[in-house]
Design an enzyme around this catalytic site. Structure first.
Site, PDB file in Angstrom:
ATOM      1  N   GLY A   1       0.820  -1.210   0.000  1.00 29.18           N
ATOM      2  CA  GLY A   1       0.000   0.000   0.000  1.00 29.18           C
ATOM      3  C   GLY A   1       0.854   1.260   0.000  1.00 29.18           C
ATOM      4  CG  ASP A   2      -0.626   4.651   2.078  1.00 23.70           C
ATOM      5  OD1 ASP A   2      -0.564   3.524   2.642  1.00 23.70           O
ATOM      6  OD2 ASP A   2      -1.236   5.608   2.571  1.00 23.70           O
TER       7      ASP A   2
ATOM      8  CG  ASP B   1      -8.376   0.584   3.817  1.00 21.35           C
ATOM      9  OD1 ASP B   1      -9.025  -0.436   4.063  1.00 21.35           O
ATOM     10  OD2 ASP B   1      -7.744   1.219   4.687  1.00 21.35           O
TER      11      ASP B   1
ATOM     12  N   GLY C   1     -11.563   1.008   6.625  1.00 22.70           N
ATOM     13  CA  GLY C   1     -11.526   2.256   5.858  1.00 22.70           C
ATOM     14  C   GLY C   1     -10.995   3.323   6.785  1.00 22.70           C
ATOM     15  NE  ARG C   2      -5.222   3.024   9.367  1.00 26.21           N
ATOM     16  CZ  ARG C   2      -5.007   3.178  10.668  1.00 26.21           C
ATOM     17  NH1 ARG C   2      -4.705   4.353  11.163  1.00 26.21           N
ATOM     18  NH2 ARG C   2      -5.074   2.162  11.480  1.00 26.21           N
TER      19      ARG C   2
ATOM     20  NE  ARG D   1     -28.655  -6.745  20.741  1.00 27.85           N
ATOM     21  CZ  ARG D   1     -29.408  -6.102  21.643  1.00 27.85           C
ATOM     22  NH1 ARG D   1     -29.295  -4.785  21.792  1.00 27.85           N
ATOM     23  NH2 ARG D   1     -30.260  -6.768  22.400  1.00 27.85           N
TER      24      ARG D   1
ATOM     25  CG  HIS E   1      -8.141  -8.068  10.955  1.00 28.70           C
ATOM     26  ND1 HIS E   1      -8.535  -7.406  12.087  1.00 28.70           N
ATOM     27  CD2 HIS E   1      -7.013  -7.475  10.529  1.00 28.70           C
ATOM     28  CE1 HIS E   1      -7.665  -6.443  12.347  1.00 28.70           C
ATOM     29  NE2 HIS E   1      -6.730  -6.463  11.422  1.00 28.70           N
TER      30      HIS E   1
HETATM   31  O1  F6P Z   1      -4.781  -0.491   5.586  1.00 27.92           O
HETATM   32  C1  F6P Z   1      -5.733  -1.465   5.545  1.00 27.92           C
HETATM   33  C2  F6P Z   1      -6.356  -1.695   6.871  1.00 27.92           C
HETATM   34  O2  F6P Z   1      -7.248  -2.691   6.580  1.00 27.92           O
HETATM   35  C3  F6P Z   1      -7.041  -0.495   7.541  1.00 27.92           C
HETATM   36  O3  F6P Z   1      -8.318  -0.240   7.084  1.00 27.92           O
HETATM   37  C4  F6P Z   1      -7.019  -0.896   8.987  1.00 27.92           C
HETATM   38  O4  F6P Z   1      -7.100   0.205   9.844  1.00 27.92           O
HETATM   39  C5  F6P Z   1      -5.707  -1.596   9.099  1.00 27.92           C
HETATM   40  O5  F6P Z   1      -5.456  -2.183   7.843  1.00 27.92           O
HETATM   41  C6  F6P Z   1      -5.661  -2.637  10.185  1.00 27.92           C
HETATM   42  O6  F6P Z   1      -4.386  -3.143  10.280  1.00 27.92           O
HETATM   43  P1  F6P Z   1      -3.922  -4.266  11.340  1.00 27.92           P
HETATM   44  O7  F6P Z   1      -3.792  -5.529  10.554  1.00 27.92           O
HETATM   45  O8  F6P Z   1      -2.617  -3.797  11.822  1.00 27.92           O
HETATM   46  O9  F6P Z   1      -4.953  -4.379  12.397  1.00 27.92           O
END
Ligand code: F6P
Length: 363
Positions: free
Chosen positions: A117-118, A142, A185-186, A281, A287
């Site tokens: 990613g970035d 994302d 979706g950070r 709820r 993940h």
């Molecule tokens: O960057 C992708 C992402 O899925 C984000 O949306 C999320 O905040 C992050 O990864 C979670 O990462 P980790 O695996 O460290 O919990």
């Protein structure tokens, strides 16, 4: 023989194995290239002894349907800011890029394909500027990387989220409940937006459109008559209220970005405090969106990205990121790709269409 190293960095994502397979299959058509993989991003190269694996057609046979990455990955230990413990226990952050480039060359590698990613692509660019021939492949569920129509893995995440959403709709309507489903979706709300459209959500909350709590309360109340009704909300983990409320959780050693997760609980409490009496709820998909087998669409993008990345290596076109732009597989300078971010446009056609479908964004 010329040696190519492949690494997968950052959070995992459905389709990583299909990229690896695409690279290896295309390389195996050439007589003078052999492909190697580094375990857990570039850690496998940085460690002594190294943890590298020769990748050939046999190693990658059938892996395009598997989730995760056969090379493993990490989002800790960024070599641009590498945590190194000093004799007195103090952690000093150092730039290990020049050392890493020397190390690759010393181990006989002529080129690197970095899938990530970035954050990973910033590392690719730094290595390229330090003299390493690098090609990047954009990855993240994302879909927040600029310059490409889609990153692979995104559509699989949307599929997973949509299936869960459909299940929550039937139970919400049976119990007259407000269901809040939190997706990843950070900084960009792509997964939430696509899921809301696909599933027919009443409310979609994304980081790009801060929400007004009172407006949400009115919208929810509109859906209830004599205590009967239901509401399904999709919220991105990075969504925030107009007053700035956010639910960042704690960090982890060696990891720079703050961990998110749990914003649905904060929203639930806000709604109760604001007078919503219906049962609420919360579901955090977490993940599950990153795991499992990639859907066909992502297998195709990922496989073609792999082949295209190898072709850039063969053409000696380095410092480039493979992209899908206007339905064409091509490449752009990594530098250009990481200079901007792919946010949802609050005034764009997709948000407008979602509003046309009656989805409320809380603005
Ligand atoms: O960057 C992708 C992402 O899925 C984000 O949306 C999320 O905040 C992050 O990864 C979670 O990462 P980790 O695996 O460290 O919990």
């Amino acid at each position: 023989m010329k040696k190519l190293l492949v690494a997968t960095g950052g959070g995992d994502c459905p389709g990583l194995n299909a990229v690896i397979r695409g690279i290896v299959k295309r390389a195996s058509k050439e007589e003078d290239w052999e492909v190697w993989g580094s375990f857990e991003a570039l850690n496998g190269l940085m460690e002594e002894p190294t943890r590298l694996i020769r990748l050939d057609k046999k190693t990658v046979a059938g892996i395009h349907v598997k989730g995760g990455t056969i090379l493993g990955t990490t989002n800790k230990g960024n070599p641009m800011n590498y945590p190194e413990k000093q004799a007195d226990g103090y952690i000093k952050y150092i730039n290990r890029i020049p050392w890493l480039v020397d190390r690759l060359k010393e181990k006989g590698f002529e080129a690197l394909i970095n899938i990530g990613g970035d954050g990973s692509q910033a590392i690719s660019q730094a290595m390229f500027e330090a003299g390493m021939p690098v090609v990047g492949v954009p990855k993240t569920i994302d879909n927040d990387l600029n310059s490409t129509d889609f990153t692979f893995g995104f559509q699989t995440a949307v599929q997973t989220a949509s299936e869960s959403f459909d299940r929550l709709v039937t139970t919400a309507s049976s119990h007259h409940r407000v269901m809040i489903m939190e997706v990843m979706g950070r900084d960009a709300g792509w997964i939430a937006l696509y899921t809301a459209i696909s599933g027919g959500a009443e409310i979609c909350l994304i980081p790009e459109i801060p929400y007004d709590l009172q407006a949400l309360v009115s919208k929810i109340n509109e859906r209830y008559v004599d205590g009967r009704g239901f509401v399904n909300i999709v919220i991105a983990e990075g969504a925030k209220a107009k007053d700035g409320t956010i639910t960042a959780t704690k960090g982890e050693e060696g990891r720079h970005a703050v961990r998110l997760g749990g914003v649905c609980y904060a929203l639930s409490q806000q709604l109760k405090d604001a007078g919503i009496t219906a049962d609420i709820r919360e579901t955090v998909l977490g993940h599950t969106q990153r795991g499992g087998t990639p859907i066909a669409y992502d297998r195709v993008i990922a496989s073609v990205f792999g082949v295209t990345a190898m072709e850039l290596v063969l053409a000696g076109k380095y410092g480039e990121l493979v992209v899908l732009k206007n339905n064409q597989y091509t490449s752009v300078p990594i530098k250009e790709a990481i200079s901007a971010y792919n946010y949802v446009d609050p005034k764009g056609t997709l948000v407008e269409a979602a509003k046309g479908l009656g989805i409320f964004f809380g603005d």
